[in-house]
Scaffold this motif. Structure first.
Motif: not given
Length: 128
Positions: A22-34, A109-114
């Motif tokens: 989750x942290x990796x996904x957030x950092x990669x997809x929303x890199x321009x946010x605080x 949401x229920x936790x998923x693989x991605x």
């Protein structure tokens, strides 16, 4: 005028691979946010007791990867009132989903693989 958005995330320090994904996904997809990442309910509690950090739009992303962590999130209910919540629960069990709905999240949401569905929801929330 561009809206200032902050993503505030609770990923427990013992969340394991789901928390890292989750942290990796957030950092990669929303890199321009605080970002603000918290690794315990205690640290999130302290944050919730403070005024907004100069952001016009805050989205709280809460990962409850176990039933016990979801139950502890319920204790923060009053402090989460009126916040833009996105909640991820540990499974599709009706009791867990029902418990999660009591926090009144904008997305549950229920936790998923991605986390692709979560990314799509966050993109729409950010475009407000």
């Amino acid at each position: 005028m561009k809206l200032m958005v902050s993503l505030i995330s609770l990923i427990h320090c013992n969340a394991g691979s789901s928390g890292k994904r989750l942290e990796k996904t957030l950092r990669e997809r929303f890199f321009n946010l605080e970002f603000e990442f918290y690794d315990s309910n205690g640290s999130l509690y302290e944050r919730l007791c403070q005024p907004s950090r100069y952001r016009e739009y805050e989205i709280y992303i809460l990962l409850a990867d176990t039933r016990e962590r979801l139950e502890k999130l319920m204790d923060l209910g009053k402090l989460l009132d009126g916040k833009r919540l996105v909640l991820i629960v540990p499974g599709n069990d009706k009791k867990l989903l029902s418990m999660g709905h009591r926090l009144l999240p904008r997305y549950l949401s229920a936790e998923t693989e991605n986390f692709e569905e979560l990314v799509l929801v966050l993109e729409k929330m950010i475009k407000v």
